[in-house]
Design a protein around this motif. Structure first.
Motif, PDB file in Angstrom:
ATOM      1  N   GLY A 214      28.404 144.257  25.384  1.00  0.00           N
ATOM      2  CA  GLY A 214      27.211 143.453  25.161  1.00  0.00           C
ATOM      3  C   GLY A 214      26.765 142.713  26.402  1.00  0.00           C
ATOM      4  O   GLY A 214      26.580 143.315  27.467  1.00  0.00           O
TER       5      GLY A 214
ATOM      6  N   GLU B 178      28.935 137.578  22.017  1.00  0.00           N
ATOM      7  CA  GLU B 178      27.855 138.187  22.798  1.00  0.00           C
ATOM      8  C   GLU B 178      28.374 139.284  23.710  1.00  0.00           C
ATOM      9  O   GLU B 178      27.747 140.346  23.853  1.00  0.00           O
ATOM     10  CB  GLU B 178      27.131 137.104  23.601  1.00  0.00           C
ATOM     11  CG  GLU B 178      26.325 136.144  22.727  1.00  0.00           C
ATOM     12  CD  GLU B 178      25.708 134.999  23.511  1.00  0.00           C
ATOM     13  OE1 GLU B 178      24.836 134.312  22.954  1.00  0.00           O
ATOM     14  OE2 GLU B 178      26.107 134.793  24.688  1.00  0.00           O
TER      15      GLU B 178
ATOM     16  N   ASN C 217      29.253 142.157  21.583  1.00  0.00           N
ATOM     17  CA  ASN C 217      28.103 142.619  20.807  1.00  0.00           C
ATOM     18  C   ASN C 217      28.416 142.659  19.312  1.00  0.00           C
ATOM     19  O   ASN C 217      28.133 143.627  18.610  1.00  0.00           O
ATOM     20  CB  ASN C 217      27.640 144.003  21.283  1.00  0.00           C
ATOM     21  CG  ASN C 217      26.221 144.312  20.820  1.00  0.00           C
ATOM     22  OD1 ASN C 217      25.420 143.407  20.577  1.00  0.00           O
ATOM     23  ND2 ASN C 217      25.904 145.591  20.677  1.00  0.00           N
TER      24      ASN C 217
END
Length: 788
Positions: free
Chosen positions: A87, A230, A233
């Protein structure tokens, strides 16, 4: 139910838990070696270990990583680069600019290029060392910027990591020159290594939902949860972060723990195995940020009595390659450029300089110490210029009636308390008589010079980012009457859990040991702010207090209905419930409430009132209140060697109504010694190519027992916080750090005494023996020039 006599009822005054010197909740376990830190945890079967390959240059390009050779090594399980990040690749906490792994452009010496995973810690780091030496090809740039003087044009946005900021009103040269005396000065203030006892470490365990459970040493589990999600992801609810205790943080684990947590988590997801990443001390010191070095300047318009009429001040934070928290850190330096003094009309400018080194970060005081240093040097300079005692200059310029508003528009409501505190310390420390003795000594001794300084501290308490001033807590009462407490703060040795445990026990009316504080976890208290800005107890203590109050009221309401008595006839104290003239045990009430289907669990929440700040207008009330304090320091310096000894320290510090005097005094003592290290012995040294040379205990000197004052007296200023803080206490984590500035001022005083205070001391920080010696030599050269 037991009936009490009238005498027993009168004797049953509740025990006071708040204000007692209860031992730290982990003290016995830590002394016995039973307290678990991340590296002490038994690892799941098949666990792996990660190490990082780092940049051998400070600025340039990564040309090649010969990963095929590394992957073919029999000890290597896996190797990961930026291309393996599922991500987000940037983990900047507020602003972008912090790549998790290098993607070609190298920004500082020690930047992480890749991660290697092996079956043991030793194997992983041996592989990383081999890769660093043999498998990395880079192209270095030559124009390495490490100082403010090298930075050049500050109007060029490329010179800054964030735009400059101005507080107050513009002050012209003509306005300064309206005063009888215009003074100017500058100073270099060095950075500081956090040197926590427990280094950066994370253990990531993959779970069946495609997420991770992370054990970490971090001041901000909530931010780690977000960044890991983050980077991987995935949704935040698939990431749980557990933080039981840290072996020190000091700000170095507020944002800087994130990279190692994210890398361990990424490796765990890719391998399907638990992965631990623990940095060796040299890598930790090289690859993580420090306290910001600063270059500061001032110009003051001063009356003949030594009163400041106008001030033009500039603070320049050397931020490293990226913003990290530098915007807020330089802001706080600007907020504290006045310390305890009215500047009357003032302009305070703050620049955030980009340099080719690791991105500097939070450190105890968060920029405040660097701002206070500037005005305290100015107080010493005014004293020399006007032939006054520096303490008298400080008294003249203190915030006072009619002059009690800061340069950012916040009233200093406790200005009289600040003066009273200084006067009390002046008397307790026998400042005036010692000043005369020191004058006499310095006239007679040409080799050893003594110095004395008494300095105040006024430090604002609250996060300057308003949204961070919130906290949550979760309390369960079990059917045996035991209480489990969880809150969003993290324990790093400062006694936060102990204080919050006291708060809950006092609020519920039960003994201290009925309450257990468990590890800070993102699945119990979500979206928690970092434990920083000295606000850990203010925020989390009040949130826990609110939860405990709600539970207690539920129990009282139940007992009132159950026993058919009025509210005035029921109270809870010392683990007993008084119902009219009867008494039952706390556990009995809990059993009855459970059978009566009363909820025995709740959350608490708190947000700091009153605070606001309009950054566009540079005015507001960014702080809920000010913590106050003062220190009187006496030093001796050897003018032939520059050696310094700290002869006596007297401290009077304001913690409001102390929640735990022993813990508060310990925090004051520790903060002072850490501040003393920053200002006297702890010198960060980079060579010309941007490599940190002071990257081990062998070449970076934190204070030892030999640096401890010969005599140290610490007293708490006995006065409740006028603001409605938790039990009227005040924060204690950061404010006493700045008390050590009095030691630096005492060294200045001793150096300047060589010329009988005709010449200001030119003394950058840290005031190492070498710098003290050079400052003494300038004084001797001045005397020689006068005799020519």
């Amino acid at each position: 139910m037991r009936k009490l006599t009238t005498q027993q009822l009168h004797q049953r005054a509740p025990s006071k838990i708040i204000g007692q010197s209860i031992a730290h909740e982990s003290a016995a376990k830590q002394v016995a070696g039973e307290a678990l830190f991340v590296d002490d945890r038994n690892l799941p079967e098949g666990s792996l270990h990660a190490a990082v390959i780092t940049s051998p240059i400070a600025k340039g390009r990564l040309l090649e990583l010969k990963l095929d050779q590394l992957k073919q090594h029999p000890d290597a399980v896996a190797v990961f680069t930026a291309d393996d990040i599922p991500g987000h690749r940037d983990i900047g906490p507020i602003f972008g600019g912090d790549p998790l792994l290098c993607e070609g452009e190298i920004s500082f010496y020690g930047q992480v290029l890749a991660v290697v995973v092996a079956r043991s810690h030793r194997q992983a780091w041996k592989l990383a060392a081999w890769a660093n030496q043999e498998l990395v090809t880079v192209e270095a740039e030559q124009n390495i910027v490490l100082t403010a003087q090298q930075r050049g044009d500050l109007s060029d946005p490329q010179s800054l990591v964030r735009p400059s900021h101005i507080m107050g009103q513009p002050i012209s040269q003509a306005q300064l020159e309206q005063s009888e005396l215009v003074l100017s000065g500058e100073q270099q203030v060095g950075g500081q290594e956090h040197f926590y006892l427990e280094g950066q470490v994370s253990l990531a365990v993959p779970n069946e939902d495609g997420g991770v459970l992370l054990y970490t040493s971090s001041q901000h589990p909530g931010e780690l949860q977000k960044l890991i999600a983050e980077v991987l992801n995935i949704a935040l609810h698939r990431v749980d972060v557990d933080m039981r205790r840290m072996g020190g943080g000091f700000g170095g684990k507020e944002t800087q723990a994130a990279q190692w947590a994210c890398l361990a988590s990424m490796a765990a997801i890719h391998t399907g195995k638990a992965v631990k990443l623990r940095l060796p001390r040299s890598v930790d010191m090289t690859s993580t940020g420090k306290r910001h070095p600063f270059y500061n300047r001032y110009q003051l318009g001063v009356t003949k009595q030594g009163l400041i009429e106008s001030a033009k001040m500039e603070v320049n934070g050397l931020c490293g390659y990226s913003p990290d928290l530098s915007d807020a850190i330089v802001d706080r330096a600007m907020f504290h450029a006045d310390n305890a003094y009215s500047l009357n009309q003032a302009e305070v400018v703050g620049h955030r300089l980009k340099t080719d080194m690791v991105s500097h970060t939070a450190f105890r005081g968060f920029g405040g110490p660097q701002g206070i240093m500037l005005i305290e040097q100015a107080m010493q300079d005014i004293a020399v210029a006007k032939g006054l005692d520096a303490l008298d200059v400080r008294y003249k310029n203190l915030y006072r009636e009619g002059h009690a508003t800061t340069h950012y528009g916040m009233p200093v409501e406790q200005h009289q308390d600040l003066k009273n505190l200084l006067q009390q310390l002046e008397e307790n420390a026998n400042y005036r008589s010692r000043r005369e003795q020191i004058k006499q000594h310095n006239r007679q001794d040409q080799l050893i010079k003594k110095g004395l300084a008494l300095c105040p501290v006024k430090f604002g308490i609250s996060f300057t980012a308003q949204h961070l001033n919130q906290a949550g807590a979760l309390i369960h009462i079990y059917t045996d009457g035991s209480v489990q407490l969880n809150h969003g703060g993290t324990e790093m040795g400062q006694g936060l859990h102990t204080k919050v445990q006291q708060i809950v026990a006092q609020t519920l009316g039960i003994p201290f040991d009925y309450v257990l504080v468990t590890a800070s976890r993102t699945d119990k208290v979500p979206n928690a702010s970092p434990t920083a800005a000295s606000s850990g107890t203010d925020l989390n203590g009040m949130a826990a207090h609110n939860a405990a109050k709600e539970l207690k009221q539920r129990l009282l309401d139940f007992a009132q209905e159950h026993y058919q008595v009025s509210a005035e006839q029921i109270s809870i104290a010392d683990g007993h419930v008084l119902i009219g003239e009867q008494s039952i045990a706390w556990a009995e009430l809990i059993q009855q409430a459970y059978l009566g289907r009363v909820s025995l669990s709740t959350t608490g929440f708190y947000k700091t009132p009153k605070i606001w700040y309009d950054r566009e207008q540079a005015e507001g009330r960014p702080f809920y209140y000010f913590a106050l304090g003062a220190a009187c320091c006496e030093v001796s310096i050897d003018t032939l060697t520059g050696e310094m000894t700290l002869d006596q320290v007297d401290i009077l510090h304001d913690v409001g109504s102390s929640l735990n005097p022993a813990i508060d005094i310990g925090q004051i003592e520790g903060a002072f010694i850490q501040g003393l290290g920053w200002l006297t012995t702890e010198e960060l040294v980079w060579n010309g190519d941007g490599r940190l040379l002071s990257q081990s205990p062998a070449n970076y000197k934190i204070p030892s027992i030999g640096d401890y004052p010969k005599q140290m007296n610490i007293t708490l200023f006995d006065q409740a916080n006028p603001e409605h803080s938790i039990f009227r206490s005040k924060a204690v984590g950061e404010p006493p750090f700045m008390l050590a500035i009095a030691a630096w001022c005492a060294i200045y005083d001793a150096v300047s005494s060589i010329s009988e205070h005709q010449l200001p001391a030119q003394l950058d920080a840290p005031a190492t023996n070498e710098r003290i010696l050079m400052a003494c030599q300038r004084q001797f050269a001045y005397l020689e020039s006068k005799h020519e």
